[in-house]
Design a protein around this motif. Structure first.
Motif, mmCIF file in Angstrom:
data_model
loop_
_atom_site.group_PDB
_atom_site.id
_atom_site.type_symbol
_atom_site.label_atom_id
_atom_site.label_comp_id
_atom_site.label_asym_id
_atom_site.label_seq_id
_atom_site.Cartn_x
_atom_site.Cartn_y
_atom_site.Cartn_z
ATOM 1 N N PRO A 239 107.821 0.740 9.942
ATOM 2 C CA PRO A 239 109.024 0.315 9.220
ATOM 3 C C PRO A 239 108.913 -1.077 8.601
ATOM 4 N N ARG A 240 107.963 -1.888 9.059
ATOM 5 C CA ARG A 240 107.801 -3.245 8.523
ATOM 6 C C ARG A 240 107.053 -3.266 7.190
ATOM 7 N N GLN A 241 106.434 -2.167 6.811
ATOM 8 C CA GLN A 241 105.610 -2.120 5.607
ATOM 9 C C GLN A 241 106.417 -1.690 4.382
ATOM 10 N N GLU A 242 106.120 -2.292 3.257
ATOM 11 C CA GLU A 242 106.776 -1.904 2.000
ATOM 12 C C GLU A 242 106.467 -0.465 1.627
ATOM 13 N N VAL A 243 105.311 0.052 2.046
ATOM 14 C CA VAL A 243 104.903 1.413 1.696
ATOM 15 C C VAL A 243 105.364 2.445 2.719
ATOM 16 N N ALA A 244 106.195 2.023 3.668
ATOM 17 C CA ALA A 244 106.721 2.967 4.665
ATOM 18 C C ALA A 244 107.565 4.033 3.970
ATOM 19 N N LEU A 245 107.559 5.218 4.532
ATOM 20 C CA LEU A 245 108.376 6.308 4.001
ATOM 21 C C LEU A 245 109.861 5.939 4.078
ATOM 22 N N PRO A 246 110.630 6.311 3.069
ATOM 23 C CA PRO A 246 112.069 6.042 3.110
ATOM 24 C C PRO A 246 112.702 6.719 4.333
ATOM 25 N N GLY A 247 113.511 5.968 5.041
ATOM 26 C CA GLY A 247 114.214 6.531 6.187
ATOM 27 C C GLY A 247 113.487 6.427 7.514
ATOM 28 N N VAL A 248 112.223 6.019 7.492
ATOM 29 C CA VAL A 248 111.508 5.903 8.759
ATOM 30 C C VAL A 248 112.064 4.722 9.549
ATOM 31 N N ALA A 249 112.274 4.950 10.839
ATOM 32 C CA ALA A 249 112.804 3.912 11.725
ATOM 33 C C ALA A 249 112.127 4.049 13.081
ATOM 34 N N TYR A 250 112.289 3.050 13.898
ATOM 35 C CA TYR A 250 111.629 3.067 15.198
ATOM 36 C C TYR A 250 112.096 4.226 16.078
ATOM 37 N N ASP A 251 113.296 4.729 15.846
ATOM 38 C CA ASP A 251 113.788 5.832 16.666
ATOM 39 C C ASP A 251 113.601 7.198 16.002
ATOM 40 N N THR A 252 112.869 7.254 14.897
ATOM 41 C CA THR A 252 112.608 8.528 14.223
ATOM 42 C C THR A 252 111.783 9.428 15.135
ATOM 43 N N ARG A 253 112.216 10.672 15.267
ATOM 44 C CA ARG A 253 111.455 11.659 16.040
ATOM 45 C C ARG A 253 110.393 12.222 15.106
#
Length: 137
Positions: A71-85
């Motif tokens: 989640p800290r990266q600019e290229v992270a997928l939209p909506g990804v979060a630390y609690d994403t399953r």
């Protein structure tokens, strides 16, 4: 020589995962509770088949997985979060264990993998996309 062999790495990775069966993964993905992430290379997906598009599988090849799910990266997928399953899937369930462990190391505490990989998915008769060889000429 120092370090750990791949078998030891696999055992350690799996010790931190609550791995899921193909049917469990299918139920979680179908209900919207999890993201199914196929990390297989394109040639393998073309040869072996893919999960049906209606289940919204994400294709994120292994070489960019951590970048797309941090989640800290600019290229992270939209909506990804630390609690994403996240349920990671490879062909047979080995590389996916190491990949899920890497995601957990990034802080995605609910990441896991599919026991038996895509081969188990196919073996259970779960929804698949039509492969090129199944299409009429």
């Amino acid at each position: 020589m120092s370090g750990h062999g791949i078998e030891e790495m696999l055992v350690r990775a799996r010790a931190g995962l609550e791995r899921v069966s193909a049917r469990e993964a299918w139920r979680e993905v179908r209900s919207g509770a999890a993201w199914l992430v196929d990390i297989r290379p394109s040639g393998q997906r073309a040869a072996e088949g893919e999960v049906a598009p209606g289940l919204a599988p994400l294709v994120v090849e292994r070489n960019v997985l951590e970048w797309r799910f941090d989640p800290r990266q600019e290229v992270a997928l939209p909506g990804v979060a630390y609690d994403t399953r996240v349920i990671v899937m490879c062909q047979e369930g080995y590389t996916s264990s190491l990949a899920a462990d890497a995601l957990r190391s990034l802080g995605l505490s609910r990441a896991t993998d599919l026991v038996g990989g895509f081969a188990a998915w196919r073996g259970e008769g779960l929804p698949m996309a039509r492969s090129a060889s199944d299409r009429p000429a």
